[in-house]
Design an enzyme around this catalytic site. Structure first.
Site, PDB file in Angstrom:
ATOM      1  N   GLU A 192       2.812   7.535   1.829  1.00 34.88           N
ATOM      2  CA  GLU A 192       3.380   8.871   1.664  1.00 34.88           C
ATOM      3  C   GLU A 192       2.421   9.777   0.911  1.00 34.88           C
ATOM      4  O   GLU A 192       2.819  10.541   0.033  1.00 34.88           O
ATOM      5  CB  GLU A 192       4.734   8.786   0.964  1.00 34.88           C
ATOM      6  CG  GLU A 192       5.730   8.024   1.819  1.00 34.88           C
ATOM      7  CD  GLU A 192       7.162   8.363   1.520  1.00 34.88           C
ATOM      8  OE1 GLU A 192       7.481   8.518   0.336  1.00 34.88           O
ATOM      9  OE2 GLU A 192       7.951   8.498   2.470  1.00 34.88           O
ATOM     10  N   GLU A 220       8.908   4.178   8.098  1.00 37.84           N
ATOM     11  CA  GLU A 220      10.079   3.868   7.269  1.00 37.84           C
ATOM     12  C   GLU A 220      11.248   4.678   7.799  1.00 37.84           C
ATOM     13  O   GLU A 220      11.187   5.908   7.861  1.00 37.84           O
ATOM     14  CB  GLU A 220       9.866   4.274   5.797  1.00 37.84           C
ATOM     15  CG  GLU A 220       8.886   3.402   5.055  1.00 37.84           C
ATOM     16  CD  GLU A 220       8.623   3.879   3.630  1.00 37.84           C
ATOM     17  OE1 GLU A 220       9.541   4.437   2.990  1.00 37.84           O
ATOM     18  OE2 GLU A 220       7.478   3.707   3.175  1.00 37.84           O
TER      19      GLU A 220
HETATM   20  C1  IPT Z   1       9.748   6.187   0.312  1.00 36.89           C
HETATM   21  C2  IPT Z   1       8.581   5.302  -0.093  1.00 36.89           C
HETATM   22  O1  IPT Z   1       7.527   5.352   0.842  1.00 36.89           O
HETATM   23  C3  IPT Z   1       9.004   3.879  -0.283  1.00 36.89           C
HETATM   24  O2  IPT Z   1       7.960   3.175  -0.906  1.00 36.89           O
HETATM   25  C4  IPT Z   1      10.260   3.789  -1.084  1.00 36.89           C
HETATM   26  O3  IPT Z   1       9.981   4.263  -2.357  1.00 36.89           O
HETATM   27  C5  IPT Z   1      11.319   4.633  -0.425  1.00 36.89           C
HETATM   28  O4  IPT Z   1      10.904   5.941  -0.359  1.00 36.89           O
HETATM   29  C6  IPT Z   1      12.617   4.701  -1.176  1.00 36.89           C
HETATM   30  O5  IPT Z   1      13.156   3.469  -1.323  1.00 36.89           O
HETATM   31  S1  IPT Z   1       9.527   7.841  -0.227  1.00 36.89           S
HETATM   32  C7  IPT Z   1      10.790   8.821   0.585  1.00 36.89           C
HETATM   33  C8  IPT Z   1      12.102   8.615  -0.020  1.00 36.89           C
HETATM   34  C9  IPT Z   1      10.416  10.238   0.444  1.00 36.89           C
END
Ligand code: IPT
Length: 997
Positions: A198, A309
């Site tokens: 990110e 994700e």
């Molecule tokens: C996203 C992250 O890439 C991941 O590592 C983890 O932190 C996740 O969020 C939340 O559990 S960041 C996204 C919410 C903008």
């Protein structure tokens, strides 16, 4: 190099727009197929990933090996991922876990060796998305940065500062080298490699595309390093919430672009604390889906719709609720949101998390508690339930619907239905003409029960379905995908209003499994078919066959169970939701299985079929297998089966054994806070002088010396500070910082001064503590002891926020003469390389190893009664040992249950140690978590176990804790948890610990 890339890129963009201006008919061939220039095995276009020229639907899930430090259990998780129909999994590696200090890299001790992940992937047939960071976020302390990096000595991090670059290189190089041995280009399973996490920093301004040269240079350094160390698969990125438009080559012609940019999305909030996501979400019913299709069209029209994700659940914050928020992102969420993505034409998505696991030791960032269950499809205790099963229904479908990997979005809206509350998204495969109609409530937050008919285009013309008296339904937070011209083997469904679960070709003849929500009706037409009959009716009604559209239409209602139809030799299984949940299509064979709680795998050798899986309650087992199968084993034991008239094999499986755990008794206790007394000797090697008068940390110290713990090599959990002063003083002001839910306590010359108990939002607390009720020595040195814990370093730009004492000021005094500090025994030396850097804090008992198996506590005081009690403000350590002799051929899951007897104050903090692993932080004054799952391997199911608890009573009232345990589930299983008992994972106490007094 970067310059040349930019020129090539502009040339390519012009070509691309030339193609776009051509006619719609040749769009199929004109869309460019890309590869990364390093290999021809992984390719992609705007439709999908393609491996060895085969398009694939990447249905992946994230799991963190470092949140389950027992390599033998990785198989359990990955078998469950595979059984759910997934084609891939994804993992972050965690730099800190592998780098206890700036000279050491450990990729070999216990769970630090990640090669089993790659080997299992190959064995099970799962692709891997590797995400090495170096920054990962992941609600892990400092976002995965080693904590020695957080002092300021390496600059502000995540940029091209040479100090930082030199720090990440050894780790990133090693990750690249390891991954390079397991790439799909060499017949292994890694398909892409994510750079950073990110890191949406390509632009200073996205609007006018002003590049951020520092960020670009950082990305280029990482990318070059990956390539130099053998990475031949595509490099990828994950854009946070579709905002940054960074690193995607369709939008950007700057440096640092990756091969395949992707998008992360958490439409229902990434934490159970919904207040964090106020602006975008609300309570479950108010959740809104997001229009991803437009985003991908606008920003990456030539790349696949890739979600590295997508929300798989939400993490468990300190503030609760207990057990996370499984209802917010439960089975309905999985049903609706994952189908929504398909309607948006997404062909690659990874659920974050598929298995969350545990924040044992100090792994967590302050935002999350000991549990990282994440309300994931596979729970922290490794159990599976409705969310897993619901996800499986869709994943099995995507695995069998090959045509889904190449579709155009034809249209969307309510014009497809006869109910204005229901809309559809029509996707169509341009080369096969297969259609997919994803249907939703117009208001996707609505949970009404809507009946409708759907207008579909088929090879037999336009139809409105169902057309024989039934209806399609969206009952609640649900979605359905209606297929048209869906090919299964040599047969074709003209359409089906019942969802396709999966199919298999057995002895050349297809068996097709369709499902409907319990009690609903379905209608389908098999192209070219003439005759149908009911072979078995379990819960079926209103079955009719109608010859039409050049084939045979069948209608049915399925109230419960599984019915079997035969249509021109084709077997069609009709399942209600409950039966579909327990329906399996073990990959690497063609068999289909109904009945068990879990089917992990199957293998066929001649006439012998071996099936493996799990049983909790006794169940019938029904197997659809080739006719050649004459005998069946379940977890290695032959079972008797009979053949049904429609050719399946039926047997029965008996329930698992019931397990009773021995009581946790015979506790012994000892005080673990000698440091509070003025005459305690802190000259030993556990202690260092906290004497820095300057720091590179961006927070300028307000009092000196600098009392930031990380400066002195103590990075984890509880630290002890001893401040010396002479002569009189009337009070002390202390400002301590340790992250959300942290706390601290101070003593003067052995007497309790005061505490900050903590709460779920304060990261820092300043208190002035008067010396009115304690003795101040005027003729000899006074010693102030400050004990604080640390719930982890903050993530992103907060990683450098110091942990420790920010200000320390005495009133009416000449000030402190000096400070001594102790933390994790051995500091960064990694005394316990197996359990690793995160495991231990700095309490006396931990330093000398009282938490470890093998320490002899015989001289300690026996605990009377069942509660473990501390009187007054101090730290008590408690130990007991207990032997387990649990049955083999079972997968047994155990949790510890911690509680506070009603007579006790809540103002204490406790750590739970199981065979030396810190498997729970229990802060009853703040927290909500009372159950702490502990995996086999940490526990020994066929030997002695050492359970230890440290209770830090923060108030004069002391504190009591009750410690119990329970079986979460016991399943008869091919996973024999009794055998997961490798002693090397549980190193024992040695005398060298005694040095750390
Ligand atoms: C996203 C992250 O890439 C991941 O590592 C983890 O932190 C996740 O969020 C939340 O559990 S960041 C996204 C919410 C903008």
């Amino acid at each position: 190099m970067a310059g040349l890339r930019r020129i090539l890129h502009s040339l390519w963009i012009s070509l691309f727009f030339l193609c776009l201006s051509s006619t719609a008919e040749d769009s199929v061939t004109q869309w460019p197929l890309h590869n990364d220039g390093y290999n021809k095995v992984v390719e992609w276009d705007h439709y999908s990933f393609q491996i060895d020229t085969q398009r694939i639907f990447v249905f992946s899930g994230e799991f963190h090996y470092w949140r389950i430090p027992v390599p033998d259990l990785w198989r359990d998780i990955l078998e469950k991922v595979k059984a759910a129909g997934f084609t891939a999994f994804s993992f972050y590696s965690n730099w800190a876990y592998h780098a206890p200090n700036n000279e050491t890299l450990d990729f070999s001790t216990g769970a630090h060796d990640i090669t089993p992940l790659f080997e299992l992937a190959k064995e099970l047939g799962l692709y891997i998305i590797v995400r090495p960071g170096p920054y990962i976020n992941a609600e892990t302390t400092a976002g995965g940065f080693p904590l020695w990096l957080t002092t300021g000595d390496y600059g502000s991090l995540r940029n091209n500062d040479t100090r930082y670059t030199n720090a990440w290189k050894p780790y990133f190089t090693e990750m690249s080298k390891i991954t390079s041995r397991y790439q799909v280009t060499d017949g292994e399973n890694a398909i892409c490699y994510q750079i950073e996490n990110e890191y949406g920093d390509q632009w200073i301004s996205t609007t006018d595309k002003t590049p951020n040269e520092t960020a670009i240079s950082y990305m280029e350094l990482l990318e070059e390093n990956a390539r130099q160390n053998g990475i031949r698969i595509p490099l990828t990125s994950n854009d946070p919430n579709m905002n940054s438009h960074s690193w995607g080559s369709d939008f950007s012609n700057e440096g640092g672009n990756v091969d395949i940019a992707g998008v992360d999305s958490y439409p229902s909030c990434w934490t159970c604390d919904l207040s964090v996501c106020d602006s975008t979400n609300g309570a479950y019913v108010a959740y809104q889906v997001v229009d991803y299709y437009d985003y991908f069209q606008d920003y990456q029209p030539t790349l696949p719709e890739f979600m590295p994700e997508f929300q798989g659940g939400s993490y468990n914050p300190w503030g609760g609720p207990e057990g996370g928020c499984p209802d917010d992102t439960g089975a309905d969420f999985a049903n609706l949101f994952y189908r929504w993505n398909i309607g948006q034409r997404v062909t690659a998505m990874s659920l974050y998390m598929i298995f969350g696991g545990t924040n044992w030791g100090g792994i967590a960032a302050p935002v999350t508690a000991s549990s990282y269950d994440y309300s994931s499809p596979i729970s922290e205790d490794r159990s599976i339930g409705s969310k897993y099963y619901e996800t499986k229904l869709l994943a099995l479908f995507t695995r069998s619907a090959k045509d889904l990997t190449m579709t155009d979005l034809i249209g969307n809206g309510t014009q497809y239905t006869d109910n204005s509350a229901v809309r559809a998204y029509e996707l169509r495969n341009p080369s096969t003409n297969a259609g997919f109609y994803a249907t939703f409530h117009v208001n996707t937050s609505s949970g009404t029960n809507e009946a409708f008919h759907l207008k579909v285009d088929t090879s037999a013309g336009s139809l409105t379905v169902p057309s024989h008296g039934g209806v399609l339904r969206l009952n609640g937070h649900q979605s359905k995908i209606v297929v048209t011209d869906f090919t299964f083997g040599s047969a074709k469904l003209l359409y089906s209003t019942a969802e396709v679960l999966t199919f298999s070709i057995l002895d050349g003849v297809p068996t097709l499994a369709l499902w409907v929500p319990t009690g609903e009706s379905g209608e389908f037409n098999i192209h070219g078919a003439k005759k149908g009959s009911i072979k078995s009716c379990q819960g079926c009604s209103k079955v009719k066959f109608i010859k039409e559209h050049g084939g045979l239409t069948a209608t049915f209602t399925q109230s419960y169970g599984m019915s079997v139809l035969e249509i021109d030799g084709i077997r069609v299984l009709l399942l209600d939701r409950t039966y579909a949940y327990e329906f399996w299509a073990p990959a690497l064979t063609t068999i289909l299985v109904q009945g068990p709680y879990l089917v992990r795998g199957a293998s066929l050798s001649g006439s012998k079929l071996a099936v493996t899986g799990d049983i909790v309650n006794s169940t019938t087992l029904e197997i659809f297998a080739p006719k050649a199968v004459k005998s069946v084993t379940w977890n290695g034991k032959e079972i008797s089966t009979r053949q049904t008239e429609y050719g399946s094999l039926k047997g029965s499986l008996s329930s698992s054994k019931s397990i009773t755990l021995p009581k946790l008794t015979s506790w012994k206790s000892k005080d673990s806070l000698p440091e509070r007394f003025a005459d305690y000797d802190d000259s030993g090697i556990a202690w260092v002088d906290a004497d820095h008068m300057t720091t590179l940390n961006p927070r300028t110290p307000t009092t000196l010396p600098v009392l930031y713990a990380d400066e002195y090599g103590f990075h984890n959990g509880i630290r002890l500070w001893r401040g010396y002063f002479n002569g009189s003083a009337s009070a002390v002001n202390l400002n301590v910082q340790g992250g959300t839910a942290f706390g601290w306590t101070a003593w003067l010359n052995g007497e309790h001064l005061g505490s900050f108990y903590g709460n779920d939002s304060a990261e820092q607390a300043s208190l002035t503590l008067p010396f009115t009720n304690v003795t101040v020595h005027t003729t000899k040195s006074n010693v102030l002891l400050v004990v604080h814990d640390d719930t982890g370093h903050d993530e992103t730009t907060g990683a450098l926020n110091p942990r420790g004492i920010l200000d320390a000021t005495l009133t009416d005094s000449t000030g402190f003469t000096h400070w001594r500090l102790a933390g994790t025994a051995g500091g960064e030396s990694n005394l316990d390389p197996v359990r690793g850097v995160y495991n231990e804090d700095g309490l006396y008992g931990e330093r000398v190893g009282w938490h470890l198996p093998g320490y002899k506590e015989s001289s300690w005081t026996s605990v009377k009664g069942s509660a473990l009690s501390v009187s007054g403000a101090t730290v008590g350590f408690f130990r007991t040992t207990v032997s387990l002799d649990l049955p083999s051929d079972h997968d047994i899951s155990i949790s510890f249950v911690l509680g506070t007897p009603s007579s006790s104050a809540l103002t204490y903090r406790a750590q739970l140690f199981v065979n030396g692993y810190q498997y729970g932080r229990f802060n009853p004054y703040i927290g909500n978590q009372v159950e702490f799952p502990v995996p086999p391997g940490v526990l020994d199911y066929s030997g002695e176990n050492t359970i230890a608890v440290a209770v830090w009573a923060q108030s004069k009232e002391g504190g009591s804790i009750s410690v119990d345990w329970k079986v979460n589930y016991a399943a008869g299983s091919s996973l024999n948890t009794r055998q997961i008992n490798e002693a090397s994972l549980r190193p024992v106490w040695t005398e060298k610990r005694l040095k750390y007094v």
